[in-house]
Design an enzyme around this catalytic site. Sequence first.
Site, mmCIF file in Angstrom:
data_model
loop_
_atom_site.group_PDB
_atom_site.id
_atom_site.type_symbol
_atom_site.label_atom_id
_atom_site.label_comp_id
_atom_site.label_asym_id
_atom_site.label_seq_id
_atom_site.Cartn_x
_atom_site.Cartn_y
_atom_site.Cartn_z
ATOM 1 N N THR A 386 0.874 -1.155 0.000
ATOM 2 C CA THR A 386 0.000 0.000 0.000
ATOM 3 C C THR A 386 0.916 1.211 0.000
ATOM 4 O OG1 THR A 386 -1.656 -1.289 1.211
ATOM 5 C CG2 THR A 386 -1.856 1.086 1.374
ATOM 6 N N SER A 457 -10.807 -2.612 5.416
ATOM 7 C CA SER A 457 -9.429 -2.166 5.197
ATOM 8 C C SER A 457 -8.820 -1.735 6.521
ATOM 9 C CB SER A 457 -9.426 -0.980 4.226
ATOM 10 O OG SER A 457 -8.150 -0.363 4.170
ATOM 11 N N SER A 458 -7.485 -1.751 6.580
ATOM 12 C CA SER A 458 -6.779 -1.193 7.731
ATOM 13 C C SER A 458 -6.170 0.170 7.422
ATOM 14 C CB SER A 458 -5.664 -2.146 8.195
ATOM 15 O OG SER A 458 -6.206 -3.266 8.833
#
Length: 575
Positions: A386, A457-458
């Site tokens: 990410t 999501s984180s």
Amino acid sequence: MTFPLNWRVALLGLLLTTSAAYAADSRPTSSPAAPSAHVITERPGHAGIASANFHATEAGHEVLAKGGNAFDAAIAVAATLSVVEPESSGIGGGFMAVLHRASDGREVFIDARETAPAAVNAKDYLNKDGTPNRDTALNGPLSAGIPGEAAGLAWLSTHYGKLPLKESLAPAVRIARDGFKPDGRLVNAISERAEDIRRWPASAAKYLPDGKPPVVGEVWRDPDQARTLELLGEHGFDGFYRGEVGKKLVDAVRAAGGNWTAKDLESYQVKERTPIVVNYRGYRVVTAPPASSGGVAVAEILNILSGYDLTKLDTVHRTHLVIEAMRRAFRDHNDYLGDPDFVKMPMDMLLSPYYAAGLRQTILMDKATPSSMLPVSAGTDPGMHTTHFSIIDKDGNIASITQTVNYTMGSTFVAAGTGVLLNDEMDDFALVPNKPNVYGLLGSDANAPAPGKRMLSSMTPSIVFGADRVGVIGSPGGSTIITQVLEGILAFIDGKDAAGIAGQKRFHHQYMPDRVDVESGTFDAATTEGLTRMGHTLKERSSWGFMNVVTWDLKNNKLDAASDPRRESGLGKVQ
């Protein structure tokens, strides 16, 4: 007053059992009531951008020089990262953003997360024996959710920017068309996924010209993506989700065995949500609500820690308390959270300081709580690859944005004629209940796939407001995003500068597996011995996200930008 461990575990079980009934009776909500505007009267007079690639940082400053604001610059940074850092993010993926508008103090969360196609079928992710099919979940068109980033960039331009979208995308178009010199991380990522890339002709043509990855230091061009970005700039949403690009995306996906339709693309919607706000030690933390799980976990951890004066504790006991707070927050993060448009969540409970106080009572000051003694839960993880960038412009507008394609190089599937590398975010759903995903973590029904649903999501883009300082903080890193951002927030509150925050050593606990992942050099021998004696299991971990931070000293109106030193091509720049 202290209580034995078994009594405290029983109390925690009661708290968590009670919460299930609470969830069923409470009004569904994606976040607490809208916070009041946080207006800052000062203006920096200059701008700071920190991203994981110098091309992207320079693109953002280029757009600012044209008269754009932080949100126009964010479009430039995001699109440029799509070109030069496809292993981590791109217009075939999605993003989450926390924005602060200086003119009126408006704070908003932009959810441009991917969604499941209407024809999603859990059977597509099962082998004949009922075990998870890791290949369809991670590789090729079935692994790809409907992208949200292109829609999100158009939304930013229309609702918050000053420049036409075409101007904000111009640096990325130029770099894609004229070429750039890829760094070692990109080349290594392509090499790592070469076997999967070769399965898809358009992917191989783009990333393995002449059968080999690009060469570090040699110019590499991406003309198809340049054309796609041009159409997005000229026509906005329709330039990607309809017309030439939309048809090519659907045709390519379906030809390779996927199930997208034109309606899936045309019906995609960006969501504006109310950010989560938590107060800690006189600082106001504005962070991500669901479908991010990160902000809830950060808020819960800070609420737990607010009952201690960490500044008066030695390193061992301070670290122990942070780990125990992480353990409990991840337990809740795993069990309750999902897409707020589909799942009823006990947000009022999870964000309550009273709930945190109850959890605090289950923590022993001198002994780790084995996760096996806490109520069972299951969780998900968004992947390691990410990216995050942070921006403050000369007028005090702020953008904290995290974006991803999930696993390294996403699905490895490029839609022919578009240059768009698709995500593999479908693996972020609990595709097979209680079966591990690629990161060995489990999933619950709250995160089960459904047509149009956003996968959990984180990603945890955050802004921290203090009386004298403002910090813009975020990081990639899968489930470690949450703890890295937490540690960044704590470091900012403790007075560290941008470089100190981005470069500090890290540790992480996520409830299961029951261990503390530690970056080499984080703890000295005495701290390691003390934590081990308390019952913590420490394991060295080499893979961590690349944090990018911008800070604003309100007393002297000075900006400071820093990119994580773990990423050589990153750049934090004030101009």
